[in-house]
Design an enzyme around this catalytic site. Structure first.
Site, short mmCIF file in Angstrom:
data_model
loop_
_atom_site.label_atom_id
_atom_site.label_comp_id
_atom_site.label_asym_id
_atom_site.label_seq_id
_atom_site.Cartn_x
_atom_site.Cartn_y
_atom_site.Cartn_z
N PRO A 1 0.85 -1.20 0.00
CA PRO A 1 0.00 0.00 0.00
C PRO A 1 0.88 1.24 0.00
CG PRO A 1 0.04 -1.01 2.18
CD PRO A 1 0.78 -1.93 1.27
N MET A 2 0.63 2.16 -0.93
CA MET A 2 1.46 3.35 -1.05
C MET A 2 0.58 4.57 -1.25
SD MET A 2 4.63 1.90 -3.39
CE MET A 2 3.60 0.87 -4.46
N GLN B 1 -6.16 -1.21 3.41
CA GLN B 1 -5.36 -0.83 4.56
C GLN B 1 -6.05 0.29 5.35
OE1 GLN B 1 -1.44 1.30 4.68
NE2 GLN B 1 -0.73 -0.65 5.53
N CYS C 1 3.43 3.35 9.13
CA CYS C 1 3.62 4.64 8.46
C CYS C 1 4.14 5.68 9.44
CB CYS C 1 2.30 5.10 7.86
SG CYS C 1 2.40 6.68 7.02
N LYS D 1 0.54 -4.68 9.28
CA LYS D 1 1.81 -4.32 8.65
C LYS D 1 2.55 -3.40 9.61
CE LYS D 1 3.88 -2.72 4.32
NZ LYS D 1 4.79 -1.64 4.77
N HIS E 1 7.99 -4.62 7.63
CA HIS E 1 8.97 -3.77 6.96
C HIS E 1 10.23 -3.83 7.81
CE1 HIS E 1 9.87 0.26 4.73
NE2 HIS E 1 10.96 -0.43 4.96
N ASN F 1 9.04 -6.99 3.87
CA ASN F 1 8.98 -5.80 3.02
C ASN F 1 10.22 -4.96 3.30
OD1 ASN F 1 7.32 -2.68 3.33
ND2 ASN F 1 7.80 -3.62 1.39
N GLY G 1 13.32 -2.82 0.62
CA GLY G 1 14.57 -2.94 -0.10
C GLY G 1 14.64 -4.01 -1.16
N ARG H 1 8.11 0.46 -4.01
CA ARG H 1 8.51 1.39 -5.07
C ARG H 1 9.06 0.70 -6.30
NH1 ARG H 1 12.56 4.51 -1.70
NH2 ARG H 1 12.43 2.57 -0.53
#
Length: 341
Positions: free
Chosen positions: A20-21, A73, A103, A142, A174, A214, A216, A237
């Protein structure tokens, strides 16, 4: 909610997902990504409980059934509000509710949710249980490996333990800390060092809980290496800036044919959707902005990006703009072939 009605997540469900971004994984982006991979799990941008409960749901939450499996999300920290929002999300037809505990933006800090919740694992557990009590869809979390001056291992293990005891269906980690003070959200995606080994240790400690990693990951060799230790990988990304990577997901990670033979065919498949949305009054640029990195590394890619960036924003721009941009790549590739011959 009785246990018999609960839906679960299999390891294969989270083998590969697109993160999710914010500002990026909107419904147009997800439709395009689904054209490139049948098997990826897709995620919405984060929406707060307030937006879900009180906002314009038809605008904020609608999605095309073609996007499935697509997870939603949520951002929030009040168990009752999260339960109410989760029920709305489930009624919309999303396949999963994911709680954002990672986040680091100013927005989530002001609202005391997102990565701030790493400091309050018991509250996260209450949030998970509240949602699990009212919906059958899987509830996942997450998170980061810690925030600020927390020691990552005890912070991450405490979060996981509390969530698992509350019945969480899967965890996505992450593998970086989040620094709420001193780093911007952008810097938080790169500056804190990755600690894959810690996430692997967490998975060994809780082998029955589906877990994805998540942070890298940009290449399939990296993903394969992680999948030797984890149930899934989540890519952010890299998938957005080079969507062509997604066209290789099904063959590389699921041993299935790609939906289309190449990116040109995928663009052709996207055109009917674009025409449909244009007919509803949507702007071309809102759809084509997710395609700017599609031909990365190929001759003509720069001209493709330039034409889309400059021409798709013009009033009345239609699919002919996309066709013209694609022709830049086709022409450049033909020139390269002719030169080689």
């Amino acid at each position: 909610m009785t246990e018999a009605k609960q839906k679960t997540i299999k390891n294969s469900d989270i083998r590969f997902s697109v993160a999710p971004m914010m500002e990026w994984t909107d419904r147009h982006c997800r439709f395009f990504h689904r054209l490139l991979t049948r098997r990826a799990r897709l995620y919405t941008e984060m929406l707060t409980t307030g937006a879900v409960i009180h906002g314009d749901r038809a605008r904020l939450m609608r999605f095309d059934p073609f996007e499935q499996p697509v997870a939603f999300q949520l951002g929030g920290s009040d168990p009752a509000e999260l339960a109410r929002a989760a029920k709305i999300v489930e009624d919309f037809g999303y396949c999963e509710v994911n709680l954002n505990v990672g986040c680091p933006s100013d927005r989530v800090q002001n609202g005391a949710f997102g990565a701030c919740l790493m400091l309050r694992p018991a509250l996260v557990a209450d949030c998970v249980k509240a949602m699990k009590d009212v919906i059958a869809a899987p509830v996942t979390v997450k998170c980061r490996i810690g925030v600020d001056d927390q020691e990552p291992e005890p912070a991450l293990f405490a979060m996981a333990q509390h969530c698992i005891e509350a019945g969480v269906d899967a965890l996505v980690v992450h593998a970086r800390k989040a620094w709420l003070k001193g780093l911007s959200p952008k810097e938080n995606r790169d500056v804190p060092p990755l600690d894959y080994a810690l996430v692997h240790k967490l998975k060994r400690a809780f082998p029955q809980t589906p877990m994805a990693i998540n942070g890298g990951l940009t290449t399939f060799p990296q993903m394969h290496a992680q999948l030797e230790r984890m149930d899934g990988v989540m890519i952010g990304r890299a998938a957005y800036h080079d969507p062509g990577l997604l066209l290789r997901v099904d063959p590389e990670l699921f041993q299935e044919d790609a939906p289309y033979p190449d990116m040109f065919a995928a663009v052709d498949a996207y055109i009917p959707y674009i025409e449909r949305e244009l007919g509803k009054g949507e702007k071309l640029s809102n759809m084509t902005r997710h395609m700017l990195g599609l031909f990365t590394g190929l001759p003509g890619a720069r001209a493709f990006r330039r034409r889309l960036a400059l021409e798709a924003v013009r009033p009345g721009a239609g699919v002919e703009v996309l066709a013209g941009a694609v022709s830049e790549v086709r022409s450049a590739m033909a020139r390269v072939r002719d030169a080689a011959a």
